[in-house]
Design a protein around this motif. Structure first.
Motif, mmCIF file in Angstrom:
data_model
loop_
_atom_site.group_PDB
_atom_site.id
_atom_site.type_symbol
_atom_site.label_atom_id
_atom_site.label_comp_id
_atom_site.label_asym_id
_atom_site.label_seq_id
_atom_site.Cartn_x
_atom_site.Cartn_y
_atom_site.Cartn_z
ATOM 1 N N LEU A 77 -8.753 9.225 21.460
ATOM 2 C CA LEU A 77 -9.923 9.465 22.306
ATOM 3 C C LEU A 77 -11.173 9.289 21.483
ATOM 4 O O LEU A 77 -11.317 9.855 20.402
ATOM 5 N N VAL A 78 -12.088 8.472 21.973
ATOM 6 C CA VAL A 78 -13.358 8.257 21.318
ATOM 7 C C VAL A 78 -14.441 8.844 22.211
ATOM 8 O O VAL A 78 -14.565 8.468 23.377
ATOM 9 N N THR A 79 -15.227 9.770 21.676
ATOM 10 C CA THR A 79 -16.317 10.399 22.436
ATOM 11 C C THR A 79 -17.619 9.761 22.007
ATOM 12 O O THR A 79 -17.932 9.731 20.812
ATOM 13 N N ILE A 80 -18.352 9.258 22.967
ATOM 14 C CA ILE A 80 -19.650 8.654 22.700
ATOM 15 C C ILE A 80 -20.725 9.580 23.255
ATOM 16 O O ILE A 80 -20.807 9.778 24.470
ATOM 17 N N PRO A 81 -21.550 10.157 22.383
ATOM 18 C CA PRO A 81 -22.580 11.072 22.873
ATOM 19 C C PRO A 81 -23.629 10.303 23.668
ATOM 20 O O PRO A 81 -24.042 9.202 23.266
ATOM 21 N N VAL A 82 -24.037 10.864 24.775
ATOM 22 C CA VAL A 82 -25.034 10.251 25.643
ATOM 23 C C VAL A 82 -26.102 11.283 25.986
ATOM 24 O O VAL A 82 -25.778 12.425 26.288
ATOM 25 N N VAL A 83 -27.337 10.857 25.955
ATOM 26 C CA VAL A 83 -28.453 11.745 26.309
ATOM 27 C C VAL A 83 -29.212 11.099 27.462
ATOM 28 O O VAL A 83 -29.605 9.937 27.382
ATOM 29 N N TYR A 84 -29.380 11.842 28.540
ATOM 30 C CA TYR A 84 -30.136 11.361 29.680
ATOM 31 C C TYR A 84 -31.507 12.065 29.713
ATOM 32 O O TYR A 84 -31.587 13.262 29.440
#
Length: 108
Positions: free
Chosen positions: A99-106
């Motif tokens: 599992l690869v988690t890609i941080p995202v900021v909105y």
């Protein structure tokens, strides 16, 4: 479904041949075959493409549609060939995934 039960299901599918299936004509040079799940459809379509027999093999949610050359084979012989390939198909064993988690900021 937990990852352990998913892994055991994949192992079971890899060990068993696909159940008998029904090929349906989907056009002048198209055949469709229901396979049950998206993962089986993806794997079967990849195997059909690799066989070199079909002009195209496209996986759907629970089916695969193949295009055959009507000059090279009759619709009936294409349907028989697809049926035979599907009935002898075995799911490939799954490779280990991570599992690869890609941080995202909105809005930030």
């Amino acid at each position: 479904m937990s990852s352990n039960s998913a892994a055991s299901e994949s192992s079971r599918l890899a060990a068993e041949p696909t159940a008998p299936v029904e090929v349906v004509f989907a056009g002048d040079d198209l055949l469709s075959i229901a396979v049950g799940t998206a993962s089986v459809a993806q794997a079967l379509a990849a195997e059909l493409r690799a066989s070199g027999v079909w002009l195209a093999a496209v996986a759907g949610i629970d089916s695969v549609v193949v295009q055959f050359d009507p000059i090279a084979q009759t619709p009936q012989s294409a349907a028989q060939r697809l049926q035979a390939q599907a009935e002898t198909f075995r799911m490939p064993e799954e490779t280990e995934t991570r599992l690869v988690t890609i941080p995202v900021v909105y809005d930030g």
